[in-house]
Write a protein that holds these residues in place. Structure first.
Motif, mmCIF file in Angstrom:
data_model
loop_
_atom_site.group_PDB
_atom_site.id
_atom_site.type_symbol
_atom_site.label_atom_id
_atom_site.label_comp_id
_atom_site.label_asym_id
_atom_site.label_seq_id
_atom_site.Cartn_x
_atom_site.Cartn_y
_atom_site.Cartn_z
ATOM 1 N N UNK A 87 -25.450 10.152 20.153
ATOM 2 C CA UNK A 87 -26.732 9.651 19.656
ATOM 3 C C UNK A 87 -27.679 9.973 18.635
ATOM 4 N N UNK A 88 -27.705 11.305 18.678
ATOM 5 C CA UNK A 88 -28.570 12.009 17.648
ATOM 6 C C UNK A 88 -27.866 11.634 16.396
ATOM 7 N N UNK A 89 -26.806 11.456 16.154
ATOM 8 C CA UNK A 89 -26.321 11.065 14.781
ATOM 9 C C UNK A 89 -26.495 9.774 14.705
ATOM 10 N N UNK A 90 -26.009 8.992 15.599
ATOM 11 C CA UNK A 90 -26.410 7.479 15.500
ATOM 12 C C UNK A 90 -27.798 7.018 15.168
ATOM 13 N N UNK A 91 -28.697 7.647 15.969
ATOM 14 C CA UNK A 91 -30.288 7.284 15.639
ATOM 15 C C UNK A 91 -31.016 8.259 14.795
ATOM 16 N N UNK A 92 -30.166 9.028 13.894
ATOM 17 C CA UNK A 92 -30.699 9.916 12.819
ATOM 18 C C UNK A 92 -31.783 10.705 13.384
ATOM 19 N N UNK A 93 -31.672 11.225 14.531
ATOM 20 C CA UNK A 93 -32.465 12.295 15.071
ATOM 21 C C UNK A 93 -32.048 13.596 14.377
ATOM 22 N N UNK A 94 -30.714 13.741 14.250
ATOM 23 C CA UNK A 94 -30.088 14.972 13.456
ATOM 24 C C UNK A 94 -30.581 15.222 12.154
ATOM 25 N N UNK A 95 -31.117 14.348 11.391
ATOM 26 C CA UNK A 95 -31.688 14.460 10.023
ATOM 27 C C UNK A 95 -32.998 15.058 10.103
ATOM 28 N N UNK A 116 -17.286 25.303 14.777
ATOM 29 C CA UNK A 116 -17.245 25.909 13.420
ATOM 30 C C UNK A 116 -17.009 24.981 12.353
ATOM 31 N N UNK A 117 -16.047 23.936 12.672
ATOM 32 C CA UNK A 117 -15.950 22.838 11.579
ATOM 33 C C UNK A 117 -17.211 22.116 11.431
ATOM 34 N N UNK A 118 -17.958 21.997 12.382
ATOM 35 C CA UNK A 118 -19.238 21.128 12.338
ATOM 36 C C UNK A 118 -20.061 21.917 11.472
ATOM 37 N N UNK A 119 -20.521 23.221 11.689
ATOM 38 C CA UNK A 119 -21.243 24.159 11.264
ATOM 39 C C UNK A 119 -21.241 24.172 10.030
ATOM 40 N N UNK A 120 -19.864 24.272 9.367
ATOM 41 C CA UNK A 120 -19.598 24.520 7.929
ATOM 42 C C UNK A 120 -19.691 23.209 7.214
ATOM 43 N N UNK A 121 -19.475 22.038 8.028
ATOM 44 C CA UNK A 121 -19.415 20.704 6.920
ATOM 45 C C UNK A 121 -20.798 20.440 6.317
ATOM 46 N N UNK A 122 -20.903 20.017 5.189
ATOM 47 C CA UNK A 122 -21.968 19.877 4.457
ATOM 48 C C UNK A 122 -22.679 18.502 4.899
ATOM 49 N N UNK A 123 -21.807 17.452 4.935
ATOM 50 C CA UNK A 123 -22.240 16.268 5.360
ATOM 51 C C UNK A 123 -22.822 16.074 6.884
ATOM 52 N N UNK A 124 -23.881 16.098 7.340
ATOM 53 C CA UNK A 124 -24.116 15.922 8.715
ATOM 54 C C UNK A 124 -23.674 14.518 9.183
ATOM 55 N N UNK A 125 -23.778 13.522 8.590
ATOM 56 C CA UNK A 125 -23.399 12.389 9.037
ATOM 57 C C UNK A 125 -21.905 12.321 8.990
#
Lengths: 276, 181
Positions: A98-106, A267-276
């Motif tokens: 939901x953090x990703x879907x609701x853009x909270x992560x941004x 590790x994959x997520x931490x290194x990914x440049x695009x958070x979405x």
């Protein structure tokens, strides 16, 4: 990082789904106590002992270490352990999705490092999974201790599942309190790690229900496959009273596999440049 | 630093719950906890519910040693252990009762060593003592046999089994046992 973990813990623990999971756990504990602890309270038993001393000498007096849910087993313990991955996943598993879907992560990503955010998510996911299991078990242990006396288990009583080939039988028969502590720690770590499967799936799946059900699906899949091949499933091993010495290597392998899956996903997520 | 009132109330409630729990646990264990386990030595008379047992000696025999002493025992030990090796614990004891000629509660006797335990092996006992099923109280001197089946062990090792300490448990409530040493 500390502040972030505090925020995530508040999101996880001050949450109605967490209370629902804990209450469901308490319901199973209460049913077990009603059916298998209260009828064995010593006031009833002492009357029997006075009336039939010969018969009583052949059975061990029921006690805390005999009738507590996670040692005694039976239907409520089995169902509780079966649905535990769902109960553990309910409070928090949807949050990353939901953090990703609701853009909270941004909002988070511009303020702190991504790896810190994901680490706090992973830690919270692990702790929530473990807590949902251990809180009802610990409370039921205390309640059982208030009803039945702490009688040291004797192997020859024939009332305990732990036999000579069980991994923790020595601790159980000689240091029963230590056994309970070990059991709660292993349950905490085991179900915490299973709950981290939801963290792994949150980055792949496109449906929040799949994320919540992922730990249970994997848990059940392992149960079916292991049973088909005549091996002890991970779910059985986690009820450590039936964990055998010969299954120890598989037990460790399951733990390593779950740690690896969560670490790789992190590790994959931490290194990914695009958070979405 | 100002402490919030709600925190103080929560702490007080928690303390009350803790005191109630601990108090109740102490009460249950004081009132209903059974007397501690009594362990007797060999050659001591142990009396429970009108029966008396006195263990004179004990020995642990491998299946070959048992076969040499009691022909036919190897077959019993191998069959009951499903496959592979087995061994037997023989306890020589004197049994009596103040209840007259009643059947002895031999089925209640259990051998225990660490986490291993077993009841009497009927076939082995019948082989050693053909009158085993008809034993009546009196001053009976009998050899009781308890089997070690290899399925009861992860790695069956006769030498390890032989060097362990065992006890004969005669009652479970209260727990009364005789140390075999």
């Amino acid at each position: 990082m500390k502040q972030l973990i505090k925020i995530e813990f508040e999101r996880a623990f001050k949450n109605k789904m967490f209370y629902i999971s804990i209450i469901i756990g308490f319901v199973f504990m209460a049913l077990h106590i009603y059916k298998y602890v209260i009828p064995y309270r010593p006031s009833t038993l002492l009357d029997l002992m006075t009336q039939y001393p010969e018969k009583m000498s052949t059975v061990q007096q029921p006690g805390l270490f005999m009738n507590w849910i996670d040692v005694y087993g039976r239907e409520y313990s089995m169902v509780f352990h079966f649905i535990l991955p769902i109960l553990a996943a309910l409070p928090y598993s949807m949050s990353i999705y939901l953090d990703v879907k609701k853009n909270y992560i941004n909002n988070i990503a511009v303020r702190i490092e991504k790896k810190k955010y994901y680490m706090s998510k992973l830690i919270t996911q692990f702790v929530v999974g473990g807590s949902v299991v251990t809180i009802p078990l610990a409370v039921s242990f205390i309640v059982t201790a208030m009803i039945l006396p702490s009688i040291k288990p004797e192997a020859c009583a024939g009332m305990y599942v732990l036999g000579n080939t069980s991994l923790f039988s020595y601790i159980f028969y000689f240091y029963p309190i230590l056994f309970i502590v070990v059991l709660l720690i292993i349950d905490f770590i085991g179900f915490g790690l299973i709950n981290c499967i939801a963290f792994v799936l949150a980055g792949i799946a496109d449906n929040k229900f799949i994320v919540v059900l992922a730990p249970f699906i994997l848990y059940f899949f392992d149960f079916v496959i292991s049973s088909a091949f005549g091996k002890a499933p991970f779910s059985d091993m986690l009820t450590i009273r039936i964990l055998r010495i010969v299954d120890l290597k598989y037990f460790i392998m399951y733990f390593i596999l779950l740690i690896l899956l969560s670490s790789i996903s992190y590790f994959i997520r931490s290194r990914k440049k695009d958070i979405l | 630093m100002k402490i919030r009132k709600s925190y103080i109330i929560k702490i007080i409630i928690l303390m009350i719950i803790l005191i109630v729990c601990i108090g109740n646990i102490i009460f249950v264990n004081k009132k209903y906890g059974i007397e501690p386990k009594k362990t007797y030595k060999m050659n001591e008379d142990v009396t429970w519910n009108g029966y008396t047992i006195n263990v004179k000696s004990y020995e642990i025999l491998s299946e070959d040693e048992a076969e040499a002493r009691y022909p036919g025992s190897k077959k019993i030990l191998t069959n009951e252990g499903t496959s592979g090796e087995g061994s037997v614990l023989i306890v020589k004891c004197k049994l009596s009762s103040d209840k007259g000629a009643v059947s002895l509660p031999l089925g209640n006797l259990k051998a225990q060593g660490g986490t291993w335990t077993n009841g009497l092996s009927r076939d082995m006992n019948l082989l050693i003592n053909p009158e085993f099923d008809k034993l009546k109280a009196g001053d009976n001197e009998v050899c009781l046999a308890f089997e070690f089946a290899n399925v009861q062990f992860v790695n069956y090792n006769y030498e390890e089994i032989k060097n362990k300490k065992y006890e004969l448990v005669v009652s479970l409530t209260p727990v009364i046992s005789i140390a075999l040493e």
